[in-house]
Design a protein around this motif. Structure first.
Motif, PDB file in Angstrom:
ATOM      1  N   HIS A  75       1.058   9.213  -4.680  1.00 46.09           N
ATOM      2  CA  HIS A  75      -0.207   9.909  -4.927  1.00 46.09           C
ATOM      3  C   HIS A  75      -0.616  10.755  -3.721  1.00 46.09           C
ATOM      4  O   HIS A  75      -1.058  11.898  -3.879  1.00 46.09           O
ATOM      5  CB  HIS A  75      -1.311   8.908  -5.267  1.00 46.09           C
ATOM      6  CG  HIS A  75      -0.990   8.059  -6.451  1.00 46.09           C
ATOM      7  ND1 HIS A  75      -0.917   8.556  -7.738  1.00 46.09           N
ATOM      8  CD2 HIS A  75      -0.692   6.743  -6.538  1.00 46.09           C
ATOM      9  CE1 HIS A  75      -0.598   7.576  -8.562  1.00 46.09           C
ATOM     10  NE2 HIS A  75      -0.451   6.471  -7.860  1.00 46.09           N
ATOM     11  N   VAL A  76      -0.473  10.191  -2.542  1.00 42.69           N
ATOM     12  CA  VAL A  76      -0.820  10.925  -1.321  1.00 42.69           C
ATOM     13  C   VAL A  76       0.099  12.124  -1.149  1.00 42.69           C
ATOM     14  O   VAL A  76      -0.346  13.206  -0.747  1.00 42.69           O
ATOM     15  CB  VAL A  76      -0.755   9.990  -0.089  1.00 42.69           C
ATOM     16  CG1 VAL A  76      -0.914  10.766   1.202  1.00 42.69           C
ATOM     17  CG2 VAL A  76      -1.816   8.907  -0.196  1.00 42.69           C
ATOM     18  N   GLN A  77       1.359  11.968  -1.478  1.00 44.63           N
ATOM     19  CA  GLN A  77       2.297  13.089  -1.393  1.00 44.63           C
ATOM     20  C   GLN A  77       1.880  14.197  -2.366  1.00 44.63           C
ATOM     21  O   GLN A  77       1.909  15.378  -2.028  1.00 44.63           O
ATOM     22  CB  GLN A  77       3.713  12.627  -1.702  1.00 44.63           C
ATOM     23  CG  GLN A  77       4.755  13.691  -1.472  1.00 44.63           C
ATOM     24  CD  GLN A  77       6.163  13.165  -1.699  1.00 44.63           C
ATOM     25  OE1 GLN A  77       6.353  12.163  -2.398  1.00 44.63           O
ATOM     26  NE2 GLN A  77       7.126  13.829  -1.120  1.00 44.63           N
ATOM     27  N   GLY A  78       1.465  13.833  -3.565  1.00 44.05           N
ATOM     28  CA  GLY A  78       1.013  14.835  -4.528  1.00 44.05           C
ATOM     29  C   GLY A  78      -0.247  15.548  -4.069  1.00 44.05           C
ATOM     30  O   GLY A  78      -0.359  16.773  -4.191  1.00 44.05           O
ATOM     31  N   ILE A  79      -1.195  14.801  -3.526  1.00 39.79           N
ATOM     32  CA  ILE A  79      -2.422  15.413  -2.999  1.00 39.79           C
ATOM     33  C   ILE A  79      -2.087  16.331  -1.837  1.00 39.79           C
ATOM     34  O   ILE A  79      -2.619  17.445  -1.740  1.00 39.79           O
ATOM     35  CB  ILE A  79      -3.420  14.314  -2.577  1.00 39.79           C
ATOM     36  CG1 ILE A  79      -3.923  13.552  -3.806  1.00 39.79           C
ATOM     37  CG2 ILE A  79      -4.583  14.895  -1.781  1.00 39.79           C
ATOM     38  CD1 ILE A  79      -4.654  12.263  -3.476  1.00 39.79           C
ATOM     39  N   ALA A 139       0.831  -1.209   0.000  1.00 38.39           N
ATOM     40  CA  ALA A 139       0.000   0.000   0.000  1.00 38.39           C
ATOM     41  C   ALA A 139       0.862   1.253   0.000  1.00 38.39           C
ATOM     42  O   ALA A 139       0.590   2.203  -0.744  1.00 38.39           O
ATOM     43  CB  ALA A 139      -0.940  -0.001   1.199  1.00 38.39           C
ATOM     44  N   VAL A 140       1.906   1.270   0.820  1.00 39.09           N
ATOM     45  CA  VAL A 140       2.791   2.444   0.859  1.00 39.09           C
ATOM     46  C   VAL A 140       3.498   2.614  -0.482  1.00 39.09           C
ATOM     47  O   VAL A 140       3.585   3.723  -1.014  1.00 39.09           O
ATOM     48  CB  VAL A 140       3.804   2.348   2.017  1.00 39.09           C
ATOM     49  CG1 VAL A 140       4.835   3.458   1.933  1.00 39.09           C
ATOM     50  CG2 VAL A 140       3.088   2.404   3.362  1.00 39.09           C
ATOM     51  N   MET A 141       3.986   1.529  -1.052  1.00 34.43           N
ATOM     52  CA  MET A 141       4.680   1.624  -2.348  1.00 34.43           C
ATOM     53  C   MET A 141       3.739   2.155  -3.428  1.00 34.43           C
ATOM     54  O   MET A 141       4.141   2.961  -4.266  1.00 34.43           O
ATOM     55  CB  MET A 141       5.240   0.258  -2.767  1.00 34.43           C
ATOM     56  CG  MET A 141       6.484  -0.156  -2.043  1.00 34.43           C
ATOM     57  SD  MET A 141       7.913   0.896  -2.369  1.00 34.43           S
ATOM     58  CE  MET A 141       8.342   0.414  -4.031  1.00 34.43           C
ATOM     59  N   LEU A 142       2.492   1.713  -3.401  1.00 32.51           N
ATOM     60  CA  LEU A 142       1.545   2.118  -4.444  1.00 32.51           C
ATOM     61  C   LEU A 142       0.973   3.520  -4.225  1.00 32.51           C
ATOM     62  O   LEU A 142       0.826   4.287  -5.178  1.00 32.51           O
ATOM     63  CB  LEU A 142       0.395   1.116  -4.523  1.00 32.51           C
ATOM     64  CG  LEU A 142       0.731  -0.251  -5.087  1.00 32.51           C
ATOM     65  CD1 LEU A 142      -0.445  -1.193  -4.917  1.00 32.51           C
ATOM     66  CD2 LEU A 142       1.134  -0.152  -6.546  1.00 32.51           C
ATOM     67  N   PHE A 143       0.623   3.848  -2.994  1.00 31.85           N
ATOM     68  CA  PHE A 143      -0.161   5.053  -2.744  1.00 31.85           C
ATOM     69  C   PHE A 143       0.635   6.245  -2.234  1.00 31.85           C
ATOM     70  O   PHE A 143       0.148   7.379  -2.330  1.00 31.85           O
ATOM     71  CB  PHE A 143      -1.302   4.751  -1.771  1.00 31.85           C
ATOM     72  CG  PHE A 143      -2.270   3.746  -2.313  1.00 31.85           C
ATOM     73  CD1 PHE A 143      -3.008   4.011  -3.458  1.00 31.85           C
ATOM     74  CD2 PHE A 143      -2.425   2.519  -1.695  1.00 31.85           C
ATOM     75  CE1 PHE A 143      -3.892   3.082  -3.964  1.00 31.85           C
ATOM     76  CE2 PHE A 143      -3.311   1.578  -2.195  1.00 31.85           C
ATOM     77  CZ  PHE A 143      -4.050   1.856  -3.331  1.00 31.85           C
TER      78      PHE A 143
END
Length: 79
Positions: free
Chosen positions: A63-67, A56-60
């Motif tokens: 994206h979470v950092q960009g948001i 989950a950390v590798m995938l998301f």
């Protein structure tokens, strides 16, 4: 392996380790309290959850950092 990918991998290992240790302990404690078999159940929960948390950390995380970056920029502009 590039430096950026190596950093992302190490971050994912550490973040997933910390979060899984804390959350599996918390949820195990909420479900059974401090029973005699608490450590065995906690270990089982941790070992089952850590691979999922790592993926989950590798995938998301990107994206979470960009948001997060977008949210911070919006608040910076509006204040």
């Amino acid at each position: 392996m590039s430096e950026a990918l190596r950093l992302r991998f190490v971050f994912a290992v550490i973040m997933s380790l910390v979060m899984t240790l804390l959350m599996s302990a918390w949820v195990t404690w909420l479900n059974i309290g401090l029973q005699d078999d608490f450590l065995a159940r906690w270990r089982h929960a941790f070992l089952a959850a850590w691979p999922v948390a790592f993926c989950a950390v590798m995938l998301f995380a990107p994206h979470v950092q960009g948001i997060s970056r977008q949210i911070v920029l919006r608040f910076r502009r509006s204040s």
